[in-house]
Scaffold this motif. Structure first.
Motif, PDB file in Angstrom:
ATOM      1  N   LEU A 200       0.917  -0.946  -0.125  1.00  0.00           N
ATOM      2  CA  LEU A 200      -0.122   0.024   0.196  1.00  0.00           C
ATOM      3  C   LEU A 200       0.981   1.299   0.041  1.00  0.00           C
ATOM      4  O   LEU A 200       0.532   2.442  -0.706  1.00  0.00           O
ATOM      5  CB  LEU A 200      -0.793  -0.070   1.320  1.00  0.00           C
ATOM      6  N   ARG A 201       1.761   1.329   1.056  1.00  0.00           N
ATOM      7  CA  ARG A 201       2.791   2.589   0.893  1.00  0.00           C
ATOM      8  C   ARG A 201       3.434   2.671  -0.784  1.00  0.00           C
ATOM      9  O   ARG A 201       3.518   3.620  -1.050  1.00  0.00           O
ATOM     10  CB  ARG A 201       3.867   2.220   1.910  1.00  0.00           C
ATOM     11  N   ASP A 202       3.830   1.330  -1.307  1.00  0.00           N
ATOM     12  CA  ASP A 202       4.352   1.501  -2.537  1.00  0.00           C
ATOM     13  C   ASP A 202       3.366   2.246  -3.403  1.00  0.00           C
ATOM     14  O   ASP A 202       3.950   2.878  -4.424  1.00  0.00           O
ATOM     15  CB  ASP A 202       5.032   0.133  -3.048  1.00  0.00           C
ATOM     16  N   SER A 203       2.250   1.749  -3.544  1.00  0.00           N
ATOM     17  CA  SER A 203       1.225   2.191  -4.227  1.00  0.00           C
ATOM     18  C   SER A 203       1.175   3.522  -4.125  1.00  0.00           C
ATOM     19  O   SER A 203       0.876   4.413  -5.293  1.00  0.00           O
ATOM     20  CB  SER A 203      -0.208   1.544  -3.881  1.00  0.00           C
ATOM     21  N   ASP A 204       1.089   4.311  -2.914  1.00  0.00           N
ATOM     22  CA  ASP A 204       0.657   5.741  -2.873  1.00  0.00           C
ATOM     23  C   ASP A 204       2.236   6.388  -3.197  1.00  0.00           C
ATOM     24  O   ASP A 204       2.145   7.404  -3.762  1.00  0.00           O
ATOM     25  CB  ASP A 204       0.715   6.135  -1.299  1.00  0.00           C
ATOM     26  N   LEU A 205       3.330   5.889  -2.946  1.00  0.00           N
ATOM     27  CA  LEU A 205       4.509   6.346  -3.622  1.00  0.00           C
ATOM     28  C   LEU A 205       4.922   6.506  -4.891  1.00  0.00           C
ATOM     29  O   LEU A 205       5.275   7.484  -5.510  1.00  0.00           O
ATOM     30  CB  LEU A 205       5.756   5.982  -2.772  1.00  0.00           C
TER      31      LEU A 205
END
Length: 441
Positions: free
Chosen positions: A148-153
């Motif tokens: 999820l963090r990678d998706s946001d970033l």
């Protein structure tokens, strides 16, 4: 009686699913899950691929929730491989593909030309991690949060409400191309994440993807453009000179239309279940995409089966039948039938979707599903198998497993959450007596 209410039909679906899970076990290797050749053996000529390993984490998580022995270890094997071998230790994210063998220090070797980062593969990391979280497997929640963090970033583009397609290894260069396929699977993953985390933001993102898809499909008579530039303008002629290109084929891919039809209806059910008002465009979009794909592609060569792609006049371009398209058509027919029954539609509409389901699952049984769980992935327009030695197989049991589960589950929640809640094999409401085809006493 609906087939979905038949104990024997559901037993048949269950037996097929068990065979598929057993067949999928054969793909386990030290660093993840590998491609299988036409004989069900590890294909050493293809790399270990991120999307396939993550897909199998999702599939075996469903097996865990179904109570199938042996699936817990396979899920945790997949999670460990995603963390240990596919992660890029320098730049973050996950390599798209790695070699079969490790280097002298026990580290994975990125496959030549495949050390980039792709949102298509990332979507399956998120899907697999979310399903494994629903199955309460070790390391799953942490992997989901990382994804999820990678998706946001890197992937979510809030300006357009869609995800970007790919980056080079260190994320310093983003490809100008944008694709529908990666957004379709991202929407699928976001919808599951919304239910696993109880965070509505992920459904909101999925809805933005689905609404854009519905809008652009409506502009082209419900045929879905696949390829776009960085500003999300359709590239209708993309690969016209190379229409057989495997990953970015020219024209409209009818399998994507079927899958989006299903996702739109599932998202609508999620909205209704949460007490939110569903937009008016959702049912017309789902039915429009379904019917256009059916009319364009089914039996277009005088024999049953779906053409793979069509041009902007509905003429088939790639006429081969592909198994995953068949399975997604089955899933779309299931969801439309459930909605028709729930909305108390006219008998003719209910019968239409039920007929589609029966005809298409018959075809899958006769041509794509081989005893023991093996799938014939491609057929000629004459329905002759095309899984030849010189043709690389790149699919998995993912589409087939979901097609075998969909008739046994409600529209919402998503697969793994529905299984976790014990919602398997809940019958459809029976037809009202005045609409029964026989009797009605």
């Amino acid at each position: 009686m609906f087939w979905f209410n038949s104990i024997e039909h559901n037993r048949w679906l269950s037996a097929c699913l068990q065979d598929l899970l057993d067949y999928g076990r054969k793909s386990e290797v030290k660093t993840g899950f590998a491609c299988l050749d036409r004989d069900g053996e590890i294909d050493l000529e293809q790399p270990i691929q991120l999307y396939l390993t993550a897909r199998m984490v999702h599939v075996f998580s469903l097996g865990v929730l179904l109570g199938v022995p042996g699936c817990r270890r396979l899920v945790e094997h997949g999670i460990r491989c995603l963390n240990q071998y596919f992660r890029d230790p320098v730049n973050g994210g996950w390599f798209d593909a790695i070699e079969h063998e490790l280097d002298a220090d026990g580290n994975a070797i990125p496959y030549p030309g495949r050390d980039d980062k792709r949102s298509y593969s990332h979507a399956f990391v998120l899907l697999g991690a979310a399903s494994a979280t629903a199955a309460d497997r070790i390391g799953a929640h942490e992997l989901m949060q990382d994804a999820l963090r990678d998706s946001d970033l890197h992937w979510w583009d809030s300006q357009f409400g869609m995800v970007r397609e790919s980056y080079n290894r260190d994320y310093s260069r983003c490809e100008d191309y944008r694709g529908i396929n990666s957004n379709m699977h991202t929407a699928e993953a976001y919808m599951l994440v919304a239910q696993v985390t109880n965070e509505g933001e992920w459904l909101d993102r999925a809805m933005r993807i689905l609404e854009r898809v519905a809008e652009v499909s409506r502009e082209y008579s419900w045929r879905l453009p696949e390829h776009f530039d960085a500003d999300w303008k359709p590239l209708l002629g993309y690969n016209r000179e190379n229409p057989q290109e495997a990953h970015r084929a020219y024209g409209s891919d009818v399998g994507h239309s079927f899958m989006f039809s299903r996702l739109i209806l599932e998202a609508r059910a999620m909205l209704k279940q949460s007490g939110k008002e569903e937009p008016e465009w959702m049912i017309p979009a789902a039915t429009g995409m379904f019917e256009r794909a059916r009319e364009d592609a089914w039996r277009r060569d005088g024999a049953p089966g779906f053409a793979f792609t069509v041009d902007w006049d509905g003429k088939p371009v790639i006429r081969d039948r592909q198994a995953w398209v068949q399975f997604e058509a089955i899933g779309a027919a299931v969801t439309l039938l459930r909605v028709a029954v729930a909305e108390d539609a006219e008998a003719e509409e209910v019968e239409h979707y039920e007929h589609c389901y029966r005809a298409w699952i018959d075809f899958a049984y006769e041509h794509f599903l081989v005893r023991g769980g093996r799938i014939v992935h491609r057929l000629s327009p004459e329905n002759k198998p095309l899984d030849l030695e010189n043709q690389r197989l790149r699919d998995s049991v993912y589409h087939a497993v979901q097609a075998m589960l969909l008739p046994r589950l409600p529209l919402t929640p998503a697969f793994s959450v529905a299984l976790a809640h014990g919602l398997l094999d809940k019958p459809l409401p029976e037809e009202p007596a005045h609409k029964k085809r026989f009797g009605g006493f």
